[in-house]
Design a protein around this motif. Structure first.
Motif, PDB file in Angstrom:
ATOM      1  N   LYS A   1     -13.849  42.976  -2.954  1.00 62.44           N
ATOM      2  CA  LYS A   1     -12.431  42.621  -2.881  1.00 62.44           C
ATOM      3  C   LYS A   1     -11.548  43.774  -2.410  1.00 62.44           C
ATOM      4  N   SER A   2     -11.892  45.010  -2.797  1.00 61.52           N
ATOM      5  CA  SER A   2     -11.000  46.121  -2.487  1.00 61.52           C
ATOM      6  C   SER A   2     -11.702  47.449  -2.749  1.00 61.52           C
ATOM      7  N   TYR A   3     -11.312  48.480  -1.986  1.00 59.05           N
ATOM      8  CA  TYR A   3     -11.765  49.839  -2.306  1.00 59.05           C
ATOM      9  C   TYR A   3     -10.899  50.438  -3.414  1.00 59.05           C
ATOM     10  N   GLY A   4      -9.741  49.857  -3.659  1.00 57.20           N
ATOM     11  CA  GLY A   4      -8.885  50.299  -4.760  1.00 57.20           C
ATOM     12  C   GLY A   4      -8.064  51.539  -4.498  1.00 57.20           C
ATOM     13  N   VAL A   5      -8.101  52.071  -3.270  1.00 58.94           N
ATOM     14  CA  VAL A   5      -7.333  53.286  -2.963  1.00 58.94           C
ATOM     15  C   VAL A   5      -5.838  52.971  -3.075  1.00 58.94           C
ATOM     16  N   ASN A   6      -5.125  53.808  -3.816  1.00 60.67           N
ATOM     17  CA  ASN A   6      -3.722  53.530  -4.087  1.00 60.67           C
ATOM     18  C   ASN A   6      -2.798  53.986  -2.966  1.00 60.67           C
TER      19      ASN A   6
ATOM     20  N   LEU B   1      -5.153  52.324 -17.509  1.00 64.00           N
ATOM     21  CA  LEU B   1      -4.463  53.288 -16.662  1.00 64.00           C
ATOM     22  C   LEU B   1      -3.695  52.688 -15.488  1.00 64.00           C
ATOM     23  N   GLY B   2      -3.853  51.395 -15.249  1.00 64.35           N
ATOM     24  CA  GLY B   2      -3.146  50.774 -14.131  1.00 64.35           C
ATOM     25  C   GLY B   2      -3.716  51.183 -12.785  1.00 64.35           C
ATOM     26  N   ASN B   3      -2.902  51.044 -11.726  1.00 66.49           N
ATOM     27  CA  ASN B   3      -3.339  51.389 -10.372  1.00 66.49           C
ATOM     28  C   ASN B   3      -3.379  52.899 -10.181  1.00 66.49           C
TER      29      ASN B   3
ATOM     30  N   GLU C   1      -0.367  64.596  -6.142  1.00 61.73           N
ATOM     31  CA  GLU C   1      -0.658  65.648  -7.121  1.00 61.73           C
ATOM     32  C   GLU C   1      -1.095  65.069  -8.464  1.00 61.73           C
ATOM     33  N   LYS C   2      -0.468  63.980  -8.901  1.00 60.75           N
ATOM     34  CA  LYS C   2      -0.785  63.409 -10.216  1.00 60.75           C
ATOM     35  C   LYS C   2      -2.222  62.919 -10.317  1.00 60.75           C
ATOM     36  N   GLU C   3      -2.842  62.630  -9.170  1.00 62.53           N
ATOM     37  CA  GLU C   3      -4.224  62.154  -9.182  1.00 62.53           C
ATOM     38  C   GLU C   3      -5.196  63.258  -9.600  1.00 62.53           C
ATOM     39  N   PHE C   4      -4.732  64.494  -9.556  1.00 63.93           N
ATOM     40  CA  PHE C   4      -5.516  65.605 -10.083  1.00 63.93           C
ATOM     41  C   PHE C   4      -4.890  66.199 -11.342  1.00 63.93           C
ATOM     42  N   SER C   5      -3.560  66.303 -11.379  1.00 59.43           N
ATOM     43  CA  SER C   5      -2.911  66.911 -12.542  1.00 59.43           C
ATOM     44  C   SER C   5      -3.182  66.112 -13.818  1.00 59.43           C
ATOM     45  N   THR C   6      -3.284  64.787 -13.677  1.00 57.34           N
ATOM     46  CA  THR C   6      -3.597  63.947 -14.842  1.00 57.34           C
ATOM     47  C   THR C   6      -4.888  64.380 -15.495  1.00 57.34           C
ATOM     48  N   TRP C   7      -5.905  64.660 -14.668  1.00 59.75           N
ATOM     49  CA  TRP C   7      -7.220  65.021 -15.212  1.00 59.75           C
ATOM     50  C   TRP C   7      -7.306  66.490 -15.591  1.00 59.75           C
ATOM     51  N   VAL C   8      -6.513  67.345 -14.910  1.00 57.43           N
ATOM     52  CA  VAL C   8      -6.420  68.744 -15.336  1.00 57.43           C
ATOM     53  C   VAL C   8      -5.905  68.794 -16.765  1.00 57.43           C
ATOM     54  N   ASP C   9      -4.819  68.062 -17.028  1.00 61.57           N
ATOM     55  CA  ASP C   9      -4.227  68.038 -18.363  1.00 61.57           C
ATOM     56  C   ASP C   9      -5.178  67.421 -19.383  1.00 61.57           C
ATOM     57  N   TRP C  10      -5.825  66.328 -18.995  1.00 56.34           N
ATOM     58  CA  TRP C  10      -6.721  65.629 -19.926  1.00 56.34           C
ATOM     59  C   TRP C  10      -7.908  66.514 -20.302  1.00 56.34           C
ATOM     60  N   LEU C  11      -8.521  67.147 -19.312  1.00 57.41           N
ATOM     61  CA  LEU C  11      -9.677  68.005 -19.565  1.00 57.41           C
ATOM     62  C   LEU C  11      -9.282  69.248 -20.361  1.00 57.41           C
ATOM     63  N   LYS C  12      -8.088  69.757 -20.083  1.00 63.59           N
ATOM     64  CA  LYS C  12      -7.599  70.923 -20.820  1.00 63.59           C
ATOM     65  C   LYS C  12      -7.405  70.567 -22.298  1.00 63.59           C
ATOM     66  N   ASN C  13      -6.771  69.425 -22.541  1.00 65.03           N
ATOM     67  CA  ASN C  13      -6.535  68.994 -23.925  1.00 65.03           C
ATOM     68  C   ASN C  13      -7.828  68.663 -24.656  1.00 65.03           C
ATOM     69  N   ALA C  14      -8.834  68.230 -23.890  1.00 66.30           N
ATOM     70  CA  ALA C  14     -10.127  67.899 -24.490  1.00 66.30           C
ATOM     71  C   ALA C  14     -10.993  69.134 -24.687  1.00 66.30           C
ATOM     72  N   GLY C  15     -10.496  70.288 -24.239  1.00 66.99           N
ATOM     73  CA  GLY C  15     -11.245  71.533 -24.409  1.00 66.99           C
ATOM     74  C   GLY C  15     -12.395  71.706 -23.444  1.00 66.99           C
TER      75      GLY C  15
ATOM     76  N   VAL D   1      -8.558  52.282  -8.536  1.00 68.04           N
ATOM     77  CA  VAL D   1      -8.487  51.186  -9.500  1.00 68.04           C
ATOM     78  C   VAL D   1      -7.267  50.332  -9.188  1.00 68.04           C
ATOM     79  N   ASP D   2      -7.491  49.037  -9.078  1.00 67.20           N
ATOM     80  CA  ASP D   2      -6.396  48.079  -8.978  1.00 67.20           C
ATOM     81  C   ASP D   2      -6.855  46.786  -9.644  1.00 67.20           C
ATOM     82  N   LYS D   3      -6.100  45.714  -9.464  1.00 61.95           N
ATOM     83  CA  LYS D   3      -6.431  44.467 -10.152  1.00 61.95           C
ATOM     84  C   LYS D   3      -7.746  43.872  -9.672  1.00 61.95           C
ATOM     85  N   ASP D   4      -8.211  44.273  -8.491  1.00 64.36           N
ATOM     86  CA  ASP D   4      -9.468  43.759  -7.947  1.00 64.36           C
ATOM     87  C   ASP D   4     -10.607  44.765  -8.036  1.00 64.36           C
ATOM     88  N   ALA D   5     -10.289  46.041  -7.899  1.00 68.53           N
ATOM     89  CA  ALA D   5     -11.301  47.099  -7.926  1.00 68.53           C
ATOM     90  C   ALA D   5     -11.149  47.903  -9.210  1.00 68.53           C
TER      91      ALA D   5
END
Length: 338
Positions: A284-289, A216-218, A297-311, A111-115
């Motif tokens: 315009k872009s593939y959006g790869v950061n 979520l930004g880029n 690591e944060k590209e996975f830890s973010t979702w580990v935490d989110w899914l854990k909190n969501a049960g 995800v970026d300003k174009d993708a």
């Protein structure tokens, strides 16, 4: 919820089958050099671009069909129906939590300003806020992946309760049909990203309710995965594949946009799959950061935490660093693809 349960069941079945899946590697120590994969209608994936640019060396791609679902694609990789698959990182986390023997090796979209993916309504729609979505239908490409996570993040941040969030219905709609489904009032909101989004905007009459970039930004959102046994038996093939895709990411990032689109047009023409190529002009872009698709690591830890909190991990312990590896990516050490 029933569809998601069915998906989880299928994934668990896939995990059990993975040990005997076909095409897991070459016998006698010889590595496979042909990788089976699924494509995307009217679009050019990064491996396809890498192959056309000559970045995959002696590694060839074998297209076996198309998919609109990341979870389905990585499930197919788990069962051995394809050799690699790509999906939203949160979907990979859920698959890993089910003990599927897979590893992410390179980021391929983001995800970026174009993708970015926007959630669009008709201009005259009464839907103005998150609360207006209660009792409404949102069209997404698949369940349990990127769009679902973004929608629930949006609703949660807007203060909706879990019971209220359950009243927002997610409906699977093929991306190529999403714009039409919104305009024909079959769904109230449609998730549109990339070229399909810009094509729909060019037609007019729709407006964004929110976008994942606003939320979520880029960030790199999805990765390609291989099975663990495939990685073990075919390390040089995987290294060539990852290096080639990484180089293609940087080629697309640094090459003038009109030249990238022209290359896409050539690829679609050569592969002759009878596809509509009109959306390519909006790329315009593939959006790869990360450079070369290197995974953070944060590209996975973010979702580990989110899914854990969501049960949604059901108490399962998942470590982000166990889900991915950068060992095959030449950009991970600050270098680049030769």
């Amino acid at each position: 919820m029933k569809r998601r349960s069915a998906l989880v069941g299928a994934v668990l079945a896939a995990t059990l089958l993975s040990g005997c899946g076909s095409g897991a590697g070459a016998s006698g120590g010889k590595e496979v050099t042909e990788l089976r994969y699924q494509g995307s209608v009217g679009a050019v994936t990064l491996p396809e671009l890498a192959a056309d640019l000559g970045y995959l060396g002696n590694v060839k791609l074998k297209w076996i069909g198309n998919t609109i679902s990341g979870p389905q694609d990585i499930q197919a990789a788990t069962t051995g129906d394809v050799d690699f698959g790509g999906a939203f990182n949160g979907a990979i986390v859920k698959l890993a939590a089910s003990k599927a023997p897979i590893k992410a090796v390179i980021g391929y979209y983001g995800v970026d300003k174009d993708a970015y993916t926007g959630f669009y309504v008709l201009n005259d729609s009464p839907i103005k806020t998150a609360r207006d979505l209660i009792g409404k239908k949102i069209g997404v490409n698949t369940l349990g992946a990127h769009s679902e996570a973004v929608v629930k993040t949006y609703l949660t941040r807007a203060g909706l309760t879990p019971d209220e969030i359950k009243q927002v219905e997610l409906v699977v709609v093929p991306p190529v049909n999403t714009e039409q489904s919104v305009r024909q009032h079959q769904i109230d909101v449609g998730a549109l990203g990339g070229t399909l989004r810009d094509k729909a905007l060019a037609h007019g009459g729709i407006r964004p309710l929110f976008t994942d970039f606003q939320l979520l930004g880029n960030f790199t959102a999805g990765s390609y995965v291989f099975r663990d046994d495939f990685l073990k038996k075919n390390p040089d093939t995987v290294r060539t594949f990852v290096a080639g895709v990484a180089k293609a990411i940087e080629w697309a990032r640094t090459t003038p946009r009109d030249q990238v689109i022209a290359r896409f047009q050539q690829i679609l023409t050569k592969r002759a799959r009878n596809e509509d190529n009109t959306q390519l002009q909006f790329w315009k872009s593939y959006g790869v950061n990360g450079k070369g698709g290197v995974i953070e690591e944060k590209e996975f830890s973010t979702w580990v935490d989110w899914l854990k909190n969501a049960g949604e991990l059901n108490g399962k312990d998942v470590k982000a660093t166990d889900i991915y590896t950068n060992e095959f990516n030449p950009y991970a050490s600050g270098g680049g693809a030769a």
